[in-house]
Design an enzyme around this catalytic site. Structure first.
Site, short mmCIF file in Angstrom:
data_model
loop_
_atom_site.label_atom_id
_atom_site.label_comp_id
_atom_site.label_asym_id
_atom_site.label_seq_id
_atom_site.Cartn_x
_atom_site.Cartn_y
_atom_site.Cartn_z
N HIS A 155 -3.73 -4.89 -0.76
CA HIS A 155 -3.22 -5.60 0.60
C HIS A 155 -3.24 -7.09 0.47
O HIS A 155 -4.29 -7.70 0.61
CB HIS A 155 -4.31 -5.10 1.78
CG HIS A 155 -4.13 -3.71 2.23
ND1 HIS A 155 -3.27 -3.19 3.15
CD2 HIS A 155 -4.71 -2.40 1.71
CE1 HIS A 155 -3.27 -1.91 3.33
NE2 HIS A 155 -4.21 -1.67 2.32
N CYS A 194 0.90 -1.10 0.04
CA CYS A 194 -0.06 0.04 -0.01
C CYS A 194 0.90 1.44 0.01
O CYS A 194 1.76 1.47 -1.11
CB CYS A 194 -0.91 -0.05 0.96
SG CYS A 194 -2.34 1.31 0.73
N GLU A 239 -2.44 -9.27 2.57
CA GLU A 239 -2.72 -9.83 3.97
C GLU A 239 -4.16 -9.61 4.04
O GLU A 239 -4.78 -10.11 5.15
CB GLU A 239 -2.03 -9.01 5.18
CG GLU A 239 -2.82 -7.62 5.61
CD GLU A 239 -2.16 -6.34 4.58
OE1 GLU A 239 -2.64 -5.19 4.72
OE2 GLU A 239 -1.79 -6.62 3.40
#
Length: 208
Positions: free
Chosen positions: A190, A85, A192
């Protein structure tokens, strides 16, 4: 092998930590720190970033010696680093969020506000969006083209050298969402927060 997630007070990075720990499963040591010696001695580094470009750059500069240590890690020693990001956006020379701010200058380019076509596109761009892989990247091993990834951003990285772009996403225009330059990797989305596909990208980075 050890992987260091740089913690420099840039917002909540718990999901990044959890995902890396899940993928590492005791095979790889995951450290979360801003300790310069630990960063220097690690095999790979993850640079997360949440919030504005300026805030993240200020936070990096706020840790004495951190920028110099990262420069040495990436530019001099050519070790792998993954920016996530705003972590990716900071690779640029300049960012224009809040005020003109100097980035790390690892990949020439700028970070500008997404053109929302007179409010036709909501900003920030939040949620799942399809990515188009335009160039095979080491972190896209076993990732299908047109996979969906999770995004939260209002600004986009525009690199000068289009050869570093590995994937784009369509949101008002073709937005750069992944780059690779030698040992430097970055995702605007992202991983994650992108379910199993995102964990595969994390796994690919760990296994580089």
């Amino acid at each position: 092998m050890n992987v260091t997630i740089v913690d420099y007070n840039s917002g909540n990075i718990s999901s990044v930590i959890n995902s890396f720990n899940e993928v590492a499963k005791d095979k790889v040591k995951i450290e979360v720190t801003s300790d310069l010696n630990k960063i220097k001695s690690s095999d790979k580094v993850v640079l997360p970033g949440q919030g504005s470009f300026k805030n993240c750059v200020d936070a990096l500069n706020g840790v004495n010696g951190l920028v110099e240590t990262l420069n040495e890690f990436v530019i001099t020693n050519k070790k792998p680093l993954l920016g996530i990001c705003v972590g990716l956006q900071m690779f640029a020379d300049l960012g224009y969020e809040e005020t003109e701010t100097k980035g790390l200058g690892w990949i020439s380019g700028k970070v500008s506000k997404i053109d929302n076509k007179n409010d036709k596109f909501k900003l920030p761009h939040i949620g799942w969006n399809e990515i188009s892989i335009i160039k095979q990247s080491k972190i896209f091993e076993d990732i299908e083209n047109k996979s969906h990834m999770y995004f939260v951003h209002s600004y986009e990285f525009i690199p000068e050298d289009k050869n570093v772009i590995t994937a784009t996403t369509d949101y008002s225009s073709n937005i750069v969402c992944s780059v690779e330059k030698e040992n430097i990797f970055g995702t605007q989305f992202h991983p994650e927060k992108s379910d199993k596909t995102g964990l595969q990208i994390i796994n690919n980075f760990i296994n580089l």
